[in-house]
Design a protein around this motif. Structure first.
Motif, PDB file in Angstrom:
ATOM      1  N   GLY A  66       0.797  -1.216   0.000  1.00 38.99           N
ATOM      2  CA  GLY A  66       0.000   0.000   0.000  1.00 38.99           C
ATOM      3  C   GLY A  66       0.834   1.272   0.000  1.00 38.99           C
ATOM      4  N   ARG A  67       2.127   1.159   0.277  1.00 38.16           N
ATOM      5  CA  ARG A  67       3.007   2.331   0.288  1.00 38.16           C
ATOM      6  C   ARG A  67       4.062   2.272  -0.816  1.00 38.16           C
ATOM      7  N   PHE A  68       4.535   1.079  -1.130  1.00 40.64           N
ATOM      8  CA  PHE A  68       5.587   0.911  -2.135  1.00 40.64           C
ATOM      9  C   PHE A  68       4.989   0.287  -3.400  1.00 40.64           C
ATOM     10  N   THR A  69       5.572   0.650  -4.536  1.00 37.92           N
ATOM     11  CA  THR A  69       5.164   0.077  -5.812  1.00 37.92           C
ATOM     12  C   THR A  69       6.396  -0.305  -6.619  1.00 37.92           C
ATOM     13  N   ILE A  70       6.461  -1.565  -7.042  1.00 42.26           N
ATOM     14  CA  ILE A  70       7.538  -2.024  -7.898  1.00 42.26           C
ATOM     15  C   ILE A  70       7.033  -2.036  -9.333  1.00 42.26           C
ATOM     16  N   SER A  71       7.869  -1.588 -10.248  1.00 44.09           N
ATOM     17  CA  SER A  71       7.480  -1.547 -11.652  1.00 44.09           C
ATOM     18  C   SER A  71       8.721  -1.748 -12.512  1.00 44.09           C
ATOM     19  N   ARG A  72       8.503  -1.888 -13.807  1.00 49.61           N
ATOM     20  CA  ARG A  72       9.642  -2.133 -14.703  1.00 49.61           C
ATOM     21  C   ARG A  72       9.461  -1.409 -16.012  1.00 49.61           C
ATOM     22  N   ASP A  73      10.573  -1.171 -16.667  1.00 55.30           N
ATOM     23  CA  ASP A  73      10.592  -0.672 -18.035  1.00 55.30           C
ATOM     24  C   ASP A  73      11.435  -1.682 -18.816  1.00 55.30           C
ATOM     25  N   VAL A  74      10.763  -2.562 -19.533  1.00 54.75           N
ATOM     26  CA  VAL A  74      11.456  -3.634 -20.222  1.00 54.75           C
ATOM     27  C   VAL A  74      12.438  -3.096 -21.255  1.00 54.75           C
ATOM     28  N   ALA A  75      12.049  -2.053 -21.949  1.00 51.92           N
ATOM     29  CA  ALA A  75      12.915  -1.484 -22.983  1.00 51.92           C
ATOM     30  C   ALA A  75      14.221  -0.945 -22.404  1.00 51.92           C
ATOM     31  N   LYS A  76      14.155  -0.482 -21.169  1.00 46.87           N
ATOM     32  CA  LYS A  76      15.342   0.092 -20.523  1.00 46.87           C
ATOM     33  C   LYS A  76      16.030  -0.895 -19.587  1.00 46.87           C
ATOM     34  N   ASN A  77      15.497  -2.116 -19.483  1.00 49.96           N
ATOM     35  CA  ASN A  77      16.052  -3.099 -18.538  1.00 49.96           C
ATOM     36  C   ASN A  77      16.185  -2.503 -17.146  1.00 49.96           C
ATOM     37  N   THR A  78      15.149  -1.841 -16.716  1.00 51.09           N
ATOM     38  CA  THR A  78      15.199  -1.128 -15.445  1.00 51.09           C
ATOM     39  C   THR A  78      13.980  -1.465 -14.595  1.00 51.09           C
ATOM     40  N   VAL A  79      14.219  -1.646 -13.330  1.00 48.82           N
ATOM     41  CA  VAL A  79      13.134  -1.865 -12.376  1.00 48.82           C
ATOM     42  C   VAL A  79      13.163  -0.723 -11.372  1.00 48.82           C
ATOM     43  N   TYR A  80      11.986  -0.344 -10.924  1.00 44.88           N
ATOM     44  CA  TYR A  80      11.846   0.802 -10.025  1.00 44.88           C
ATOM     45  C   TYR A  80      11.164   0.393  -8.731  1.00 44.88           C
ATOM     46  N   LEU A  81      11.415   1.171  -7.704  1.00 45.79           N
ATOM     47  CA  LEU A  81      10.683   1.011  -6.450  1.00 45.79           C
ATOM     48  C   LEU A  81      10.237   2.405  -6.013  1.00 45.79           C
ATOM     49  N   GLN A  82       8.952   2.658  -6.207  1.00 49.05           N
ATOM     50  CA  GLN A  82       8.367   3.914  -5.755  1.00 49.05           C
ATOM     51  C   GLN A  82       7.971   3.750  -4.300  1.00 49.05           C
ATOM     52  N   MET A  83       8.518   4.598  -3.437  1.00 47.87           N
ATOM     53  CA  MET A  83       8.269   4.481  -2.008  1.00 47.87           C
ATOM     54  C   MET A  83       7.566   5.743  -1.526  1.00 47.87           C
ATOM     55  N   ASN A  84       6.360   5.572  -1.039  1.00 46.90           N
ATOM     56  CA  ASN A  84       5.569   6.684  -0.516  1.00 46.90           C
ATOM     57  C   ASN A  84       5.375   6.530   0.989  1.00 46.90           C
TER      58      ASN A  84
END
Length: 127
Positions: A66-84
């Motif tokens: 409910g606070r963090f969100t993991i996501s990816r950009d396949v084209a950039k080979n990058t994964v993110y962690l949005q932390m609120n």
């Protein structure tokens, strides 16, 4: 060989937001899943979130749901962690990990499933 490089850590106040990035490089990067773990000094490494690379299915630790969100950009080979809504207890070194070999299924929260790790990025939450 896969190399993972995290970025985006820093010092923030409780309640703030921060986004971590993990850029992957290597020959034909196509993991089963990517994950974020964190570790505080003197404590064991803790699972935070995981994501299946192909389908984008996500799993979260209860402490960040409910606070963090993991996501990816396949084209950039990058994964993110949005932390609120960051809390003091979110302070840790955050590591990115890739699961590329072996059984593609199973417990995504188990650190032993991951073959490659980044060097970590420090997140410090102050009051």
């Amino acid at each position: 060989q896969v190399q993972l490089v995290e970025s985006g850590g820093g010092l923030v106040q409780a309640g703030d937001s921060l986004t971590l990035s993990c850029a992957a490089s290597g020959h034909t990067f196509s993991p089963y899943r990517m994950a974020w773990f964190r570790q505080d000094p003197g404590k064991s490494r803790e699972f935070v979130a995981a994501l299946s690379w192909s389908g984008g299915t996500t799993v979260y630790a209860d402490s960040v749901k409910g606070r963090f969100t993991i996501s990816r950009d396949v084209a950039k080979n990058t994964v993110y962690l949005q932390m609120n809504s960051l809390k003091l207890e979110d302070t840790a070194v955050y590591y990115c990990a890739a699961h590329t070999t072996g059984d593609p299924h199973g417990d995504s929260s188990s650190a032993g499933r991951y073959d490659f790790w980044g060097q970590g990025t420090q997140v410090t939450v102050s009051s």
